[in-house]
Design an enzyme around this catalytic site. Sequence first.
Site, PDB file in Angstrom:
ATOM      1  N   ASP A 139       9.293 -24.005  11.463  1.00 39.88           N
ATOM      2  CA  ASP A 139       9.049 -22.967  10.454  1.00 39.88           C
ATOM      3  C   ASP A 139       8.656 -23.595   9.107  1.00 39.88           C
ATOM      4  O   ASP A 139       7.666 -23.194   8.480  1.00 39.88           O
ATOM      5  CB  ASP A 139      10.334 -22.122  10.301  1.00 39.88           C
ATOM      6  CG  ASP A 139      10.313 -21.236   9.082  1.00 39.88           C
ATOM      7  OD1 ASP A 139       9.690 -20.172   9.140  1.00 39.88           O
ATOM      8  OD2 ASP A 139      10.921 -21.613   8.052  1.00 39.88           O
ATOM      9  N   ILE A 187       9.587 -17.029  -3.910  1.00 39.75           N
ATOM     10  CA  ILE A 187       8.991 -17.918  -4.917  1.00 39.75           C
ATOM     11  C   ILE A 187       7.470 -17.735  -4.902  1.00 39.75           C
ATOM     12  O   ILE A 187       6.847 -17.901  -3.858  1.00 39.75           O
ATOM     13  CB  ILE A 187       9.317 -19.402  -4.612  1.00 39.75           C
ATOM     14  CG1 ILE A 187      10.831 -19.634  -4.544  1.00 39.75           C
ATOM     15  CG2 ILE A 187       8.677 -20.313  -5.647  1.00 39.75           C
ATOM     16  CD1 ILE A 187      11.217 -21.060  -4.152  1.00 39.75           C
ATOM     17  N   VAL A 213       5.441 -18.292   2.500  1.00 44.32           N
ATOM     18  CA  VAL A 213       5.933 -19.617   2.095  1.00 44.32           C
ATOM     19  C   VAL A 213       6.988 -19.463   1.006  1.00 44.32           C
ATOM     20  O   VAL A 213       6.711 -18.909  -0.060  1.00 44.32           O
ATOM     21  CB  VAL A 213       4.774 -20.502   1.567  1.00 44.32           C
ATOM     22  CG1 VAL A 213       5.305 -21.874   1.182  1.00 44.32           C
ATOM     23  CG2 VAL A 213       3.662 -20.614   2.594  1.00 44.32           C
ATOM     24  N   LYS A 263       4.939 -23.696   6.909  1.00 46.25           N
ATOM     25  CA  LYS A 263       4.786 -23.414   5.474  1.00 46.25           C
ATOM     26  C   LYS A 263       4.096 -24.580   4.770  1.00 46.25           C
ATOM     27  O   LYS A 263       3.195 -24.382   3.945  1.00 46.25           O
ATOM     28  CB  LYS A 263       6.163 -23.151   4.855  1.00 46.25           C
ATOM     29  CG  LYS A 263       6.840 -21.893   5.413  1.00 46.25           C
ATOM     30  CD  LYS A 263       8.315 -21.831   5.042  1.00 46.25           C
ATOM     31  CE  LYS A 263       8.981 -20.584   5.610  1.00 46.25           C
ATOM     32  NZ  LYS A 263      10.435 -20.617   5.555  1.00 46.25           N
TER      33      LYS A 263
HETATM   34  N1  HSE Z   1      14.008 -18.916   8.851  1.00 51.83           N
HETATM   35  C1  HSE Z   1      13.435 -18.980   7.559  1.00 51.83           C
HETATM   36  C2  HSE Z   1      14.380 -19.788   6.649  1.00 51.83           C
HETATM   37  C3  HSE Z   1      13.214 -17.583   7.028  1.00 51.83           C
HETATM   38  O1  HSE Z   1      15.519 -20.049   7.028  1.00 51.83           O
HETATM   39  O2  HSE Z   1      13.967 -20.187   5.565  1.00 51.83           O
HETATM   40  C4  HSE Z   1      12.258 -17.535   5.879  1.00 51.83           C
HETATM   41  O3  HSE Z   1      10.984 -17.959   6.208  1.00 51.83           O
END
Ligand code: HSE
Length: 432
Positions: A207, A142, A138, A211
């Site tokens: 994505d 950070i 995540v 997270k």
């Molecule tokens: N594809 C993701 C992004 C990579 O652009 O943040 C990091 O998790």
Amino acid sequence: MPSPSGPALRLGIAGLGTVGIGVVKIVQRHAELLQARCGRPIVITAVSARDRQKARDADLSAYAWETDPVALARREDVDLFIELMGGHEGPAKAATEAALAAGKDVVTANKALLAHHGQTLAETAEAAGRVIRFEAAVAGGIPVIKALTEGLAGNAMRRVMGVMNGTCNYILTRMETAGLPYDTVFEEARQLGYLEADPNLDVGGIDAGHKLSLLAAIAFGTRVSFDDVELEGIGRISIDDIRRAGDMGYKIKLLGVAQMTGRGLEQRMTPCLVPATSPLGQLQGGTNMVVLEGDSVGQIVLRGPGAGEGPTASAVMGDVLDIARGLRLPTFGQPAQTLAAPVAAKANSPASYYLRMELMDKPGALAKVATVLGESGVSISRMRQYGHESASAPVLIVTHKTTRDAIDHAIGQMGSTGVVLGDPVAIRIEEV
Ligand code: HSE
Ligand code: NAP
């Protein structure tokens, strides 16, 4: 006098791509520093990837090579299995399960794996007295998992939000600063290697949704429920929206918000308007920002690189050192068995909305739109009509606080006015 050294922590690394090689480099470059910090050597004993012949940016000759990551996970000379292959099924899942079954701890950067199987894997790990750590999954570099599970453990969390996909933030800010349309900047991002192999993971919000679901589990003590995250990508955001939101004092961000409401757990990863002067509004390029709000601490803002070799490997190594030091926390900050099954609430908490529509330029058109909004219970706060040369006019409306249901109802009625051309765009304005 040198301090006594404990037994080496022996790592097995599956996946030698961007992140895996980054981890190898840190272990090689900082051997002394790592040992000084955790009181024992950190060594790599075995590695795995698909193609042994591939040129890699690190010397791997000292490590055993395993073709099969499951075999790597089971090796007797591996204490800690590091999964850096990616994907929520297949080898990543099989090897993680094999490592836990063989009594190893696991560190992973794989948000997809944990978003889909986090509860089962956490229960398996905890039943076996093992830990799974996932700081790198995540917001890249950070340390947000550590902040939530440790530093903020004394707070009842109110809200967690943030920009957690660097690629989307790059695309949106590049559209704005260069005045380029979405398709052109998407192609640029592809050329720069920013996009995932399946770009929809990025631009579709998946994505970042993965997270957010992991942060929500820790923040609210609930089982990971990625399927309940309301997802909307950035593909419909036009350069016009970006410009016009800017005229009204806002920036458009792919923003994740999770909060516990009286109706249940709201989780959404959608384009939102945020004030241009806010920390989130000022976030440029591929940088990530996570905002954590707790009842005692108030608001904390964490900002930093969300991806890339160094930042992601840095996060992996933070987990490795914690394990080397003997820190053993439950995966999601409390025993997995005690995590509550969340009741998913539609993200309907009141907010102002930005509405953009194309109106036929004729007497009474605006009045018809205002009537539909009024009949749906939506009150207008600000409105702007842009100069135009054609027979239709772009109109922007900022509403007073209302619900998504009311906005959707109003949009559903717009067609019947006979003056609205095409589909209006509605974007929530988030108070940050
Ligand atoms: N594809 C993701 C992004 C990579 O652009 O943040 C990091 O998790
Ligand atoms: P990557 O560059 O594509 O590397 C993946 C690695 O896994 C490659 O070395 C590949 O082998 C190996 N691999 C894939 N399938 C395999 C299999 N079946 N058996 C053995 N090895 C296999 O990926 P990455 O960017 O390093 O990402 C790794 C993980 O970190 C993912 O879960 C990703 O979501 C996460 N993550 C990445 C970033 C980032 O900035 N890149 C940030 C945060 C989190 P070959 O090299 O031989 O092809």
